[in-house]
Design an enzyme around this catalytic site. Structure first.
Site, PDB file in Angstrom:
ATOM      1  N   SER A  36       0.822  -1.219   0.000  1.00  0.00           N
ATOM      2  CA  SER A  36       0.000   0.000   0.000  1.00  0.00           C
ATOM      3  C   SER A  36       0.852   1.264   0.000  1.00  0.00           C
ATOM      4  O   SER A  36       0.321   2.367  -0.076  1.00  0.00           O
ATOM      5  CB  SER A  36      -0.959   0.010   1.187  1.00  0.00           C
ATOM      6  OG  SER A  36      -0.258  -0.177   2.405  1.00  0.00           O
ATOM      7  N   HIS A  91     -39.273  23.021 -13.384  1.00  0.00           N
ATOM      8  CA  HIS A  91     -39.207  22.220 -14.618  1.00  0.00           C
ATOM      9  C   HIS A  91     -38.378  22.908 -15.698  1.00  0.00           C
ATOM     10  O   HIS A  91     -38.576  22.678 -16.889  1.00  0.00           O
ATOM     11  CB  HIS A  91     -40.601  21.899 -15.176  1.00  0.00           C
ATOM     12  CG  HIS A  91     -41.591  21.437 -14.146  1.00  0.00           C
ATOM     13  ND1 HIS A  91     -41.776  20.112 -13.838  1.00  0.00           N
ATOM     14  CD2 HIS A  91     -42.419  22.139 -13.338  1.00  0.00           C
ATOM     15  CE1 HIS A  91     -42.698  20.007 -12.884  1.00  0.00           C
ATOM     16  NE2 HIS A  91     -43.096  21.225 -12.555  1.00  0.00           N
ATOM     17  N   SER A 147     -11.948  26.684 -28.456  1.00  0.00           N
ATOM     18  CA  SER A 147     -11.965  25.498 -29.298  1.00  0.00           C
ATOM     19  C   SER A 147     -10.862  25.628 -30.334  1.00  0.00           C
ATOM     20  O   SER A 147     -10.586  26.720 -30.825  1.00  0.00           O
ATOM     21  CB  SER A 147     -13.319  25.381 -29.992  1.00  0.00           C
ATOM     22  OG  SER A 147     -13.189  24.597 -31.165  1.00  0.00           O
ATOM     23  N   LYS A 149     -15.836  30.010 -29.925  1.00  0.00           N
ATOM     24  CA  LYS A 149     -16.245  29.269 -28.731  1.00  0.00           C
ATOM     25  C   LYS A 149     -15.603  29.771 -27.444  1.00  0.00           C
ATOM     26  O   LYS A 149     -14.448  30.173 -27.417  1.00  0.00           O
ATOM     27  CB  LYS A 149     -15.864  27.792 -28.901  1.00  0.00           C
ATOM     28  CG  LYS A 149     -16.700  27.084 -29.926  1.00  0.00           C
ATOM     29  CD  LYS A 149     -18.048  26.715 -29.385  1.00  0.00           C
ATOM     30  CE  LYS A 149     -18.070  25.227 -29.071  1.00  0.00           C
ATOM     31  NZ  LYS A 149     -19.293  24.845 -28.420  1.00  0.00           N
ATOM     32  N   GLU A 198     -17.992  22.242 -16.196  1.00  0.00           N
ATOM     33  CA  GLU A 198     -18.294  20.867 -16.623  1.00  0.00           C
ATOM     34  C   GLU A 198     -17.477  19.849 -15.822  1.00  0.00           C
ATOM     35  O   GLU A 198     -17.957  18.769 -15.491  1.00  0.00           O
ATOM     36  CB  GLU A 198     -18.019  20.710 -18.122  1.00  0.00           C
ATOM     37  CG  GLU A 198     -19.008  21.484 -18.964  1.00  0.00           C
ATOM     38  CD  GLU A 198     -18.593  21.546 -20.434  1.00  0.00           C
ATOM     39  OE1 GLU A 198     -19.352  21.051 -21.267  1.00  0.00           O
ATOM     40  OE2 GLU A 198     -17.507  22.071 -20.743  1.00  0.00           O
TER      41      GLU A 198
HETATM   42  N1  ARG Z   1      -1.238  -1.329   5.257  1.00  0.00           N
HETATM   43  C1  ARG Z   1      -2.239  -1.867   6.124  1.00  0.00           C
HETATM   44  C2  ARG Z   1      -3.546  -1.121   5.896  1.00  0.00           C
HETATM   45  O1  ARG Z   1      -3.530  -0.061   5.379  1.00  0.00           O
HETATM   46  C3  ARG Z   1      -1.829  -1.753   7.562  1.00  0.00           C
HETATM   47  C4  ARG Z   1      -2.484  -2.753   8.459  1.00  0.00           C
HETATM   48  C5  ARG Z   1      -1.899  -4.095   8.298  1.00  0.00           C
HETATM   49  N2  ARG Z   1      -2.449  -5.022   9.225  1.00  0.00           N
HETATM   50  C6  ARG Z   1      -2.443  -6.325   9.017  1.00  0.00           C
HETATM   51  N3  ARG Z   1      -3.024  -7.087   9.888  1.00  0.00           N
HETATM   52  N4  ARG Z   1      -1.932  -6.847   7.924  1.00  0.00           N
HETATM   53  O2  ARG Z   1      -4.607  -1.591   6.213  1.00  0.00           O
END
Ligand code: ARG
Length: 457
Positions: free
Chosen positions: A20, A153, A274, A280, A287
């Site tokens: 992560s 409406h 554009s 334009k 948007e």
């Molecule tokens: N990177 C993990 C998360 O964001 C941290 C927690 C990890 N815990 C575990 N039991 N593997 O959730």
């Protein structure tokens, strides 16, 4: 970190799906703050000795300096921000680094970090929304008596003022602010010390770490602490509602900027041209605000789906909690800033608004109301009479006020010269003095209250 019982390392794809760090590095400030509070508490409780606490604290501060200067290194083998930081700490201070994780798990660590991050996010969105409200109020004050058609409406309904219309968005954004404030209040309990899921046997002081991190108190159930993400969903739901409001304002700017309406001209800064059509001026920013609101709602749904089937306590699915929150936060911040800029710099074409307000028989309700007040007709009958008057005006291609009195009286003899004073849009607007109505006197009252609340001179 957990190599003791393993003989083989992870497969390359395992490493990739598990990591992560590419996104949770955004938690580094919160992670370091949480670790410093934790180790200070371990020291105060006599769980880690003073020398080690000092070494760990200095090491964490050095790492913060490195991250600030060079960013967080993205080492997939170290999985996440918690491990990247701990491993760097070991490089800097040696084996004492291993004492930091006493009486803690990454489960309560990440829950704490993420709450801190969402709290910071709320603290950033709040002043941005106040800025947008100030822009709305300032423009509303300029246009407190500028008449425009009010729609239902998307058909001309009754005249309103542009100031009233802009102040409607001030109210919506005010409720958005209160939703974020609610989310912050509920979020502000500290999960640190819940450990993996069951709490810990160490004599920790959860009240101390909660206070050090600015939380009101510790959470009350360790399983709940590591397994719920409702604080993040509260944030995403508030963000979604806010984005929906921004999207509706953006949509109105898009419609108003179109040639058939011509109610607004967006400044060059908030428009694009554009490459093929030289005439334009496209409302791209509006948007994109409209478009981003869909993505923000998508983030809210994504985390809802992640959470809905998870047994207690932590499951790795929950690692997916962060990307939607980060994405929604980035998109919302841009959207609020863009909307503020568009509101501040838009040129409103009040002549066009007035002309359209006058052309759509928008004061028909005023004639019906007058027949009730002066002629004593029941409203339903007055509605019918007025409908016939509108039909005649439409056939002749004139406004209600342009119909001669004898024509009006051919529809109903109870109509007199007096009604002509009411058929103009200014009189119509000025008469709507009920609380919250479109009369400039009413709108101005609310503008004055709003300016006080927003600290506007
Ligand atoms: N990177 C993990 C998360 O964001 C941290 C927690 C990890 N815990 C575990 N039991 N593997 O959730």
């Amino acid at each position: 970190m957990w190599g003791g019982r393993f003989e083989e390392g992870p497969a390359a794809v395992m490493r990739e799906i598990n990591a992560s760090i590419p996104f949770d590095k955004r938690l580094w400030r919160q992670d370091i703050a949480g670790s410093k509070a934790h180790v200070a508490m371990l020291g105060a409780q006599g769980i880690v000795d003073t020398a080690d606490v000092a070494a760990i604290t200095q090491g964490l501060e050095a790492i913060a300096g490195e991250y600030e200067a060079n960013g967080v290194p993205e080492d997939l083998t170290l999985e996440d921000i918690h491990m990247v930081t701990e491993s760097r700490l070991a490089e800097i201070i040696g084996p004492a680094a291993g004492r930091l994780h006493t009486a803690r798990s990454r489960n309560d660590q990440v829950a704490t970090d993420f709450r801190l991050w969402v709290r910071d996010a709320i603290d950033m969105v709040e002043p941005a929304l106040a800025t947008l409200q100030r822009a709305l109020v300032a423009r509303a004050e300029d246009h407190v008596a500028s008449v425009m058609p009010g729609f239902t409406h998307l058909q001309s309904a009754q005249p309103v003022t542009l100031g009233h219309h802009l102040m409607a968005y001030y109210e919506m954004i005010g409720r958005d602010r209160s939703r974020f404030a609610d989310a912050r209040r509920r979020l502000n309990q500290c999960p640190l010390g819940a450990a993996a899921l069951a709490g810990t046997g160490y004599a920790i002081d959860r009240h101390a770490t909660a206070a050090a991190l600015g939380f009101d108190r510790p959470t009350d159930n360790s399983l709940d602490s590591v397994s719920d993400r409702d604080f993040a969903l509260d944030y995403l739901m508030a963000a979604t509602q806010c984005a929906v409001h921004l999207s509706r304002l953006a949509e109105e700017f898009i419609i108003w900027a179109s040639q058939p309406f011509g109610f607004v001209s967006l400044s060059d800064q908030w428009s694009t041209g554009s490459s093929i059509m030289p005439q334009k001026r496209n409302p791209d920013a509006a948007e994109l605000v409209r478009g981003h609101s869909g993505r923000i709602a998508g983030c809210m749904v994504a985390l809802t789906m992640t959470m809905k089937g998870l047994p207690l306590a932590y499951s790795k699915d929950m690692q997916d909690d962060k990307p939607p929150v980060f994405e929604a936060h980035d998109l919302l911040g841009l959207s609020i800033a863009a909307m503020s800029g568009m509101v501040e710099s838009a040129t409103f074409r009040t002549d066009r608004m007035r002309a359209l307000a006058e052309s759509g028989f928008a004061t028909a309700t005023d004639l019906a109301d007058w027949l009730v007040r002066s002629g004593g007709l029941p409203f339903r009958e007055a509605h019918h009479v007025t409908g016939r008057v509108v039909k005649l005006a439409e056939e002749r291609g004139v406004t209600l006020g342009e119909l001669p009195l004898d024509v009006l009286q051919s529809v109903d003899p109870r109509i007199t010269q007096d009604c002509f004073g009411l058929l103009g849009v200014d009189a119509s607007v000025a008469s709507r003095t009920s609380h919250g109505g479109t009369a400039p006197s009413e709108v101005l009252k609310r503008i004055i209250e709003a300016k006080v609340g927003l600290g506007m001179g």
